[in-house]
Design an enzyme around this catalytic site. Structure first.
Site, PDB file in Angstrom:
ATOM      1  CG  ASP A   1      -9.435   3.071   1.296  1.00 53.82           C
ATOM      2  OD1 ASP A   1      -8.656   2.900   0.336  1.00 53.82           O
ATOM      3  OD2 ASP A   1      -9.060   3.071   2.487  1.00 53.82           O
TER       4      ASP A   1
ATOM      5  CG  ASP B   1      -2.027   0.905   1.252  1.00 55.70           C
ATOM      6  OD1 ASP B   1      -2.076   1.761   0.359  1.00 55.70           O
ATOM      7  OD2 ASP B   1      -2.866   0.811   2.174  1.00 55.70           O
TER       8      ASP B   1
HETATM    9  C1  GLA Z   1      -5.430   2.265   2.776  1.00 55.45           C
HETATM   10  C2  GLA Z   1      -5.943   1.132   1.904  1.00 55.45           C
HETATM   11  C3  GLA Z   1      -6.986   0.329   2.669  1.00 55.45           C
HETATM   12  C4  GLA Z   1      -6.365  -0.209   3.965  1.00 55.45           C
HETATM   13  C5  GLA Z   1      -5.789   0.923   4.794  1.00 55.45           C
HETATM   14  C6  GLA Z   1      -4.980   0.417   5.971  1.00 55.45           C
HETATM   15  O1  GLA Z   1      -6.440   3.203   3.038  1.00 55.45           O
HETATM   16  O2  GLA Z   1      -6.487   1.611   0.708  1.00 55.45           O
HETATM   17  O3  GLA Z   1      -7.480  -0.743   1.875  1.00 55.45           O
HETATM   18  O4  GLA Z   1      -5.369  -1.137   3.635  1.00 55.45           O
HETATM   19  O5  GLA Z   1      -4.923   1.748   4.009  1.00 55.45           O
HETATM   20  O6  GLA Z   1      -4.358   1.426   6.702  1.00 55.45           O
END
Ligand code: GLA
Length: 379
Positions: free
Chosen positions: A205, A145
């Site tokens: 997200d 990520d």
């Molecule tokens: C980002 C990702 C999410 C999750 C969070 C965790 O927002 O897009 O899917 O993994 O980080 O902190």
């Protein structure tokens, strides 16, 4: 002779990473991920119980195999720079053994930056070392990520930065599914596979609301040419069963993700789901659309106001058709065979009702409830 042997060997070598990717994710990965429901409240005990529930509920047998721990498992590095877990995960190797013992696989999460999105330790400047640690623990899947990497790399370095971890994973010799998460920046679908990704997030997200799910899901149109065996577009994890949508809306969510050949990563608490939630997640005929071996992502073939028809070509010349109603009232949604390039009569099966609906010429229509779907297999 020698030259042709060498040329063949060179070709075989060049093809190697691709073969590796295809074997790893020949169809979109299926499993569970901790983030949507638990966020930072995930621990060893919960993950074991989820693995138990995955088996006892029948989810594993329906195809859900990855148990993925998202952000917040990380502890501090030791004096040699090895990543350690925090107190909520006393022994990652033992946890992986437990999950494997159930006939499941285990996934983990990190960032190419110094810190993850939840401000835990990232893999910056420890890529090879972390990949070796994951492999030694028995990890089968990594979600990587971007997060704080924006502080240490220019955006244009993204493909290279993702490739660095892909190579580190490959060097361990352990097959590890590689999931890129950078929210769809810089058209990741154009370079994600070349950076070693088996899947890449295409959007920000998701949240457990119709508005969020619909704005992400219906926006995927046009990305279909970038998906295929070994490398998939990822519109984010499922929210089915988390409580913020109706069962009708969750069926639309599950249907759309299946037409999109999206990874099916359940994001709910599998220990306490209702029979209705389980029924949505494990509908074999719907899962089969997602997991179809042709590996084609579906696309929109017609739109009339809030009514949309989506189609996915399937192995054997079949089609999956989703009749979606995004509007506030029940609406009649029609699929015309000509929009699929078909003519003549075709047999129709309703995959949520589990019923054949006869043979139809030219078109087929349904009254679809608000925010609902009728998902069909057309032969
Ligand atoms: C980002 C990702 C999410 C999750 C969070 C965790 O927002 O897009 O899917 O993994 O980080 O902190």
């Amino acid at each position: 002779m020698l030259r042709s042997i060498l040329a063949t060997a060179a070709l075989a070598l060049a093809a190697m990473p691709l073969v590796h990717a295809q074997e790893l994710a020949a169809t979109p990965p299926m499993g569970w991920n901790s983030w949507n429901h638990f966020e930072a409240k995930v621990d060893d005990k919960t993950v074991r119980e989820i693995a138990d529930a995955m088996v006892s509920s029948g989810m594993r047998d329906a195809g859900y195999v990855y148990v993925n721990i998202d952000d917040t498992w990380e502890g501090e590095r030791d004096a040699q720079g090895n990543i350690r877990t925090n107190g909520r995960f006393p022994d990652m190797k033992a946890l992986a053994d437990y999950v494997h013992g159930k006939g499941l696989k285990i996934g983990i999460y990190s960032s190419p930056g110094p810190k993850t999105c939840a401000a835990y330790e990232g893999s910056y400047k420890h890529e090879q070392q972390d990949a070796r640690t994951y492999a030694a623990w028995g990890i089968d899947y990594l979600k990587y990520d971007w997060c704080s990497a924006s502080k240490v790399y220019p955006r244009s370095d993204m493909p290279k930065v993702y490739k660095l971890m892909a190579d580190a994973l490959q060097a361990t010799g352990r097959p590890i599914v590689y999931s890129l998460c950078q929210y769809g920046l810089d058209k990741v679908w154009e370079w994600g596979a070349a950076s070693g990704g088996n899947l890449w997030r295409t959007t920000g997200d998701i949240s457990d609301r119709w508005k969020s799910m619909e704005s992400i899901g219906f926006k995927q149109n046009g990305l279909e040419k970038y998906a295929g065996p070994g490398h998939w577009n990822d519109p984010d994890m499922l929210e089915v069963g988390n409580g913020g949508m109706t069962a009708t809306e969750y069926r639309a969510h599950m249907s759309l993700w299946s037409i999109l050949a999206a990874p099916l990563l359940a994001g709910n608490d599998l220990r306490s789901m209702t029979p209705e939630t389980l029924g949505i997640l494990t509908n074999r005929e719907v899962v089969a659309i997602d997991q179809d071996t042709l590996g084609k992502q579906g696309y929109r073939v017609a739109q009339d106001g809030a009514s949309e028809v989506w189609a996915k070509p399937l192995a054997g010349g079949n089609w999956a058709i989703g009749l979606f109603n995004r509007g506030p009232e029940t609406a009649r949604v029609t699929v015309h065979w000509r929009d699929l390039g078909l003519s003549g009569k075709h047999r129709v099966r309703d995959l949520w009702a589990h019923q054949d609906r006869g043979s139809h010429k030219d078109e087929f229509w349904y009254q679809v409830p608000s925010h609902g779907v009728v998902l069909l297999r057309v032969k």
